[in-house]
Motif scaffolding. Structure first.
Motif, short mmCIF file in Angstrom:
data_model
loop_
_atom_site.label_atom_id
_atom_site.label_comp_id
_atom_site.label_asym_id
_atom_site.label_seq_id
_atom_site.Cartn_x
_atom_site.Cartn_y
_atom_site.Cartn_z
N LYS A 238 75.33 26.55 14.38
CA LYS A 238 74.28 27.46 13.91
C LYS A 238 74.05 28.60 14.89
CE LYS A 238 73.87 24.88 10.37
NZ LYS A 238 74.58 25.29 9.15
N GLN A 239 74.36 28.40 16.15
CA GLN A 239 74.15 29.46 17.14
C GLN A 239 75.24 30.52 17.04
OE1 GLN A 239 75.48 26.54 17.73
NE2 GLN A 239 76.71 26.47 19.61
N PHE A 240 74.95 31.69 17.60
CA PHE A 240 75.93 32.78 17.60
C PHE A 240 77.00 32.48 18.65
CE2 PHE A 240 77.44 36.77 19.49
CZ PHE A 240 77.96 37.39 18.36
N ILE A 241 78.26 32.61 18.25
CA ILE A 241 79.40 32.45 19.16
C ILE A 241 80.30 33.66 18.97
CG2 ILE A 241 81.32 31.02 19.92
CD1 ILE A 241 79.93 28.63 18.59
N SER A 242 80.48 34.44 20.01
CA SER A 242 81.29 35.65 19.90
C SER A 242 82.78 35.30 19.93
CB SER A 242 80.97 36.60 21.05
OG SER A 242 81.36 36.03 22.29
N THR A 243 83.59 36.19 19.34
CA THR A 243 85.05 36.06 19.45
C THR A 243 85.67 37.25 20.18
OG1 THR A 243 85.50 37.14 17.31
CG2 THR A 243 85.11 34.75 17.29
N ALA A 244 84.82 38.21 20.57
CA ALA A 244 85.27 39.37 21.34
C ALA A 244 84.02 39.99 21.98
CB ALA A 244 85.95 40.39 20.43
N ASP A 251 87.98 47.95 23.53
CA ASP A 251 87.47 49.31 23.35
C ASP A 251 86.49 49.47 22.19
OD1 ASP A 251 89.07 49.10 21.15
OD2 ASP A 251 90.23 50.91 21.53
N GLN A 252 86.05 48.39 21.57
CA GLN A 252 85.17 48.55 20.42
C GLN A 252 83.70 48.68 20.83
OE1 GLN A 252 85.75 48.95 17.20
NE2 GLN A 252 83.57 49.07 16.77
N ALA A 253 83.20 47.78 21.67
CA ALA A 253 81.79 47.81 22.04
C ALA A 253 81.56 46.94 23.26
CB ALA A 253 80.93 47.33 20.88
N SER A 254 80.47 47.20 23.96
CA SER A 254 80.11 46.37 25.12
C SER A 254 79.35 45.12 24.69
CB SER A 254 79.24 47.18 26.08
OG SER A 254 78.06 47.64 25.42
N THR A 255 78.95 45.07 23.43
CA THR A 255 78.18 43.95 22.90
C THR A 255 79.09 42.82 22.43
OG1 THR A 255 76.53 45.52 22.10
CG2 THR A 255 76.46 43.31 21.15
N PRO A 256 78.73 41.55 22.70
CA PRO A 256 79.51 40.44 22.14
C PRO A 256 79.55 40.51 20.61
CG PRO A 256 78.03 39.65 23.85
CD PRO A 256 77.67 41.08 23.60
N LEU A 257 80.73 40.30 20.05
CA LEU A 257 80.96 40.46 18.62
C LEU A 257 81.61 39.21 18.03
CD1 LEU A 257 82.68 43.95 18.83
CD2 LEU A 257 80.32 43.55 18.11
N ARG A 258 81.46 39.05 16.74
CA ARG A 258 82.25 38.05 16.02
C ARG A 258 83.01 38.77 14.92
NH1 ARG A 258 81.53 33.32 12.11
NH2 ARG A 258 79.53 34.21 11.47
N TYR A 259 84.30 38.94 15.15
CA TYR A 259 85.19 39.62 14.21
C TYR A 259 86.20 38.65 13.58
CZ TYR A 259 84.11 44.57 15.15
OH TYR A 259 83.53 45.81 15.23
N ASP A 260 86.34 37.47 14.18
CA ASP A 260 87.42 36.55 13.81
C ASP A 260 86.83 35.36 13.06
OD1 ASP A 260 89.75 37.75 15.64
OD2 ASP A 260 87.86 37.78 16.74
N TYR A 261 87.38 35.10 11.88
CA TYR A 261 86.76 34.15 10.97
C TYR A 261 87.78 33.22 10.33
CZ TYR A 261 82.92 37.57 11.06
OH TYR A 261 81.92 38.43 11.44
N ILE A 262 87.28 32.05 9.96
CA ILE A 262 87.98 31.18 9.01
C ILE A 262 86.97 30.85 7.92
CG2 ILE A 262 89.14 28.99 8.60
CD1 ILE A 262 90.01 28.95 11.51
#
Length: 299
Positions: A238-244, A251-262
């Motif tokens: 349930k918690q946020f887990i970044s993948t990048a 080069d996208q952002a300094s913020t933790p992101l989640r771009y990778d999914y199943i």
């Protein structure tokens, strides 16, 4: 029977036994481990011959199936040899463009036969690879990084391709770098500098159009959710887990992101055992994205 014939019979018997026991049967597997990994520009950060460091890492994971993204510079022959090095005798590459640094093909490798392959590049930025492993239908993709409107078109194409397939209610797994945001992560992004990061990025690169009316868009992921697909990582975490980003250049952002999914179809929801983002010394430093791993009961 003479000694020579007895020896020959023994050798033939041993070969037959070895061959039959060596063949991996999907039906015999209790669980399946599936990994999706964007490896950064053809595993560029692994300078070893044949990408040996990635091979060693894959051996340690001992996954049944791996969905790869950004397999630049690979050919079918190179991919098959690479996959065999970590125990996957089956491998499919979306497209070959060994001299094109912007091709970004996806691929799938497996311990088990990969069948019913469909390679789709029309109307998709990097394309989508459709392939079955047993009763499981995979869609491996890497979505447009530049324009939200195009990503929406791409996900709608994928959703419709499943809807009008011969097994729309089957066991579907959509995996890859979707370059988009999940509404499940909205509160995390609302409390971050992500919006400012993207606005700043777009000022520097006018080609980018990753906002809608100046705001973050969740439409790509929402369309998947509305179609009934389940975000596997959120199902178990349930918690946020970044993948990048990882600990290397990003080069996208300094913020933790989640771009990778199943994502999984409803028929697989109860089969999901565990989902995690793999963060270790290797994944910290050999790509700009972390891989996502899912384990499912093989019913």
């Amino acid at each position: 029977m003479g000694k020579t014939k007895l020896k020959l019979a023994a050798i033939i018997g041993a070969v037959i036994l070895s061959s039959s026991t060596a063949f991996a049967s999907l039906e015999d597997a209790k669980d399946l481990k599936i990994i999706s990994y964007n490896v950064y520009n053809g595993m560029k950060l692994d300078e070893s011959e044949g990408k040996q460091k990635f091979i060693d890492w894959a051996k340690m994971q001992d996954a049944d199936i791996i969905a790869w993204q950004e397999m630049n510079f690979f050919t079918r022959e190179k991919l098959e040899k690479f996959a065999a090095s970590y125990g996957h005798n089956y491998a499919v590459l979306l497209k070959e463009a060994p001299d094109d640094p912007a091709s970004f093909p996806v691929a799938i490798t497996s311990k088990y036969p990969i069948v019913n392959v469909n390679k789709v590049v029309d109307n998709l930025w990097h394309g989508a690879l459709y392939a079955d492993v047993g009763k499981y239908h995979f869609v491996i993709t890497h979505m447009n990084p530049f324009w939200t409107s195009k990503r929406i078109d791409e996900i709608n194409l994928i959703i419709d391709s499943i809807k009008y397939s011969s097994d729309p209610q089957g066991k579907w797994i959509i995996a890859g770098d979707l370059n988009s945001f999940s509404p499940a992560d909205k509160s995390e992004y609302d409390n971050s500098k992500l919006l400012e990061d993207i606005k700043d990025k777009q000022k520097k690169r006018p080609i980018l159009d990753n906002l809608v009316n100046g705001q973050l868009s969740y439409t790509v992921q929402q369309n998947l959710l509305d179609a009934g697909y389940i975000d596997a990582l959120k199902l178990k975490n349930k918690q946020f887990i970044s993948t990048a980003p990882t600990k290397v250049f990003y080069d996208q952002a300094s913020t933790p992101l989640r771009y990778d999914y199943i994502y999984v179809s409803p028929k697989l929801k109860d089969d999901v055992v565990d989902v995690k983002v793999l963060k270790d010394e290797f994944t910290d430093t050999y790509s700009d994205h972390y891989p996502v791993q899912m384990i499912i009961h093989n019913k």
